[in-house]
Design an enzyme around this catalytic site. Sequence first.
Site, PDB file in Angstrom:
ATOM      1  N   SER A  68       0.804  -1.224   0.000  1.00  0.00           N
ATOM      2  CA  SER A  68       0.000   0.000   0.000  1.00  0.00           C
ATOM      3  C   SER A  68       0.834   1.270   0.000  1.00  0.00           C
ATOM      4  O   SER A  68       0.322   2.346  -0.316  1.00  0.00           O
ATOM      5  CB  SER A  68      -0.935   0.022   1.210  1.00  0.00           C
ATOM      6  OG  SER A  68      -0.205  -0.028   2.419  1.00  0.00           O
ATOM      7  N   ASP A 366      -4.787   8.044   7.517  1.00  0.00           N
ATOM      8  CA  ASP A 366      -5.663   7.175   8.286  1.00  0.00           C
ATOM      9  C   ASP A 366      -4.833   6.621   9.441  1.00  0.00           C
ATOM     10  O   ASP A 366      -3.758   7.149   9.735  1.00  0.00           O
ATOM     11  CB  ASP A 366      -6.302   6.080   7.410  1.00  0.00           C
ATOM     12  CG  ASP A 366      -5.275   5.202   6.706  1.00  0.00           C
ATOM     13  OD1 ASP A 366      -4.114   5.145   7.156  1.00  0.00           O
ATOM     14  OD2 ASP A 366      -5.634   4.564   5.698  1.00  0.00           O
ATOM     15  N   HIS A 369      -1.593   4.720   7.220  1.00  0.00           N
ATOM     16  CA  HIS A 369      -0.810   5.260   6.112  1.00  0.00           C
ATOM     17  C   HIS A 369      -0.505   6.742   6.290  1.00  0.00           C
ATOM     18  O   HIS A 369      -1.318   7.496   6.818  1.00  0.00           O
ATOM     19  CB  HIS A 369      -1.551   5.057   4.789  1.00  0.00           C
ATOM     20  CG  HIS A 369      -1.919   3.630   4.533  1.00  0.00           C
ATOM     21  ND1 HIS A 369      -3.173   3.135   4.801  1.00  0.00           N
ATOM     22  CD2 HIS A 369      -1.185   2.600   4.054  1.00  0.00           C
ATOM     23  CE1 HIS A 369      -3.217   1.844   4.485  1.00  0.00           C
ATOM     24  NE2 HIS A 369      -2.018   1.495   4.034  1.00  0.00           N
TER      25      HIS A 369
END
Length: 393
Positions: A68, A366, A369
């Site tokens: 990610s 968030d 991340h």
Amino acid sequence: MINVSSLGHKIKIKLSQLKHLHRDSMFPAMAGTFLSLSLLLASTISVTKAQTNPINGSASALLVFGDSTVDAGNNNYLFTTFKGNFPPYGRDFKDHQPTGRFTNGRLGSDFVASYLGLKDDVPAYLDPTLSLEDLLTGVSFASAGTGFDTLTAQINDVIPVSTQLDYFREYIDRIGAAIGRQEAEEHIRRAIVLISIGTNDFIVNYLALPFRKQTFTVGQYQDFLLMKQGEFLQELRNLAVRRVAVVGLTPFGCIPLVITLNSNGSGENIIDDRRCVESYNALSRDYNRKLQRALSVEHQLFAQLGGGLVFMDVYQASYDIFNNPAKFGFEESRRGCCGTGLVEGAFLCNPTTPACLDASKFVFFDSIHGTEKVYFLTFIYSLRGPIDRLLRG
């Protein structure tokens, strides 16, 4: 990307402890301004955007593999909960559109591509609208939630590293059909490959679930991952890749969700005692040391073929940002911008979830991340120098 659903029970416990908390009490404003830092960031951003010629003019493309931290939206095309193709993700990206990047704007890989003079952002390979120019200047094969351990990808229903390599082979065939096989091979030789992967293997897999613990000690699991990475690098060499940049692990014990799930169970402690989980950080440091030793051998193998390999040490800069946020112009480093900032990520951070007004004041977007600003600072402090060394040969 952390598998939030696989840790659902623990998250429910923590959420129940947070239900009486008010958001305003969690994000106190900090006094002071950071004019000099803002000027530095503004000037450096203008340089990276204006850069049209890399140092020696030899980077044909940026090809990205990983999780990610570098997924530009490949998970959008999967049947998985690990997607970021909805607000508030992407709210500071061009046209304020979510792309599947798990942040408010650009990723570190996007800043690298801009620095190389290739383009402002690296698209997801699975995007069906890609043009030939998009393909030739570089794409991301990355998938949020994956790892070098195939079990990690299976847990999250995302793209394993082996399939990312299959997509890369397909990519070579596609550009070969357009520009010729020999030209395509030379194009790959002149490209830079960026690899950012590994955190999920520990956070989602080894530390969260019992399966790998039954087979490996922590040290043995680290060696297992290094073996998998060695196999991956060998496949890249077989496919004519000659220049590689490998990103090390961050201090993942400072990730807000990790801190929340490893608190002592007191609701008050979750808010007031947000210290990093030092045992996790020690594991990250230990793995990075082993990784650097392994990559020194890999560098020689690439050098024998006329290429090179560099290690991107992001640990120290990230640790400094997490633990000295005001130094870099941040106001909050222990919670994310989205929701409470303590547990939200992916589907828990969605259009109905409240978010902070200014993400540049937060280290995390968030609870997992980083914000675009963190990715930019990581590029400045940890990625740009190794890229320069790789270009110089």
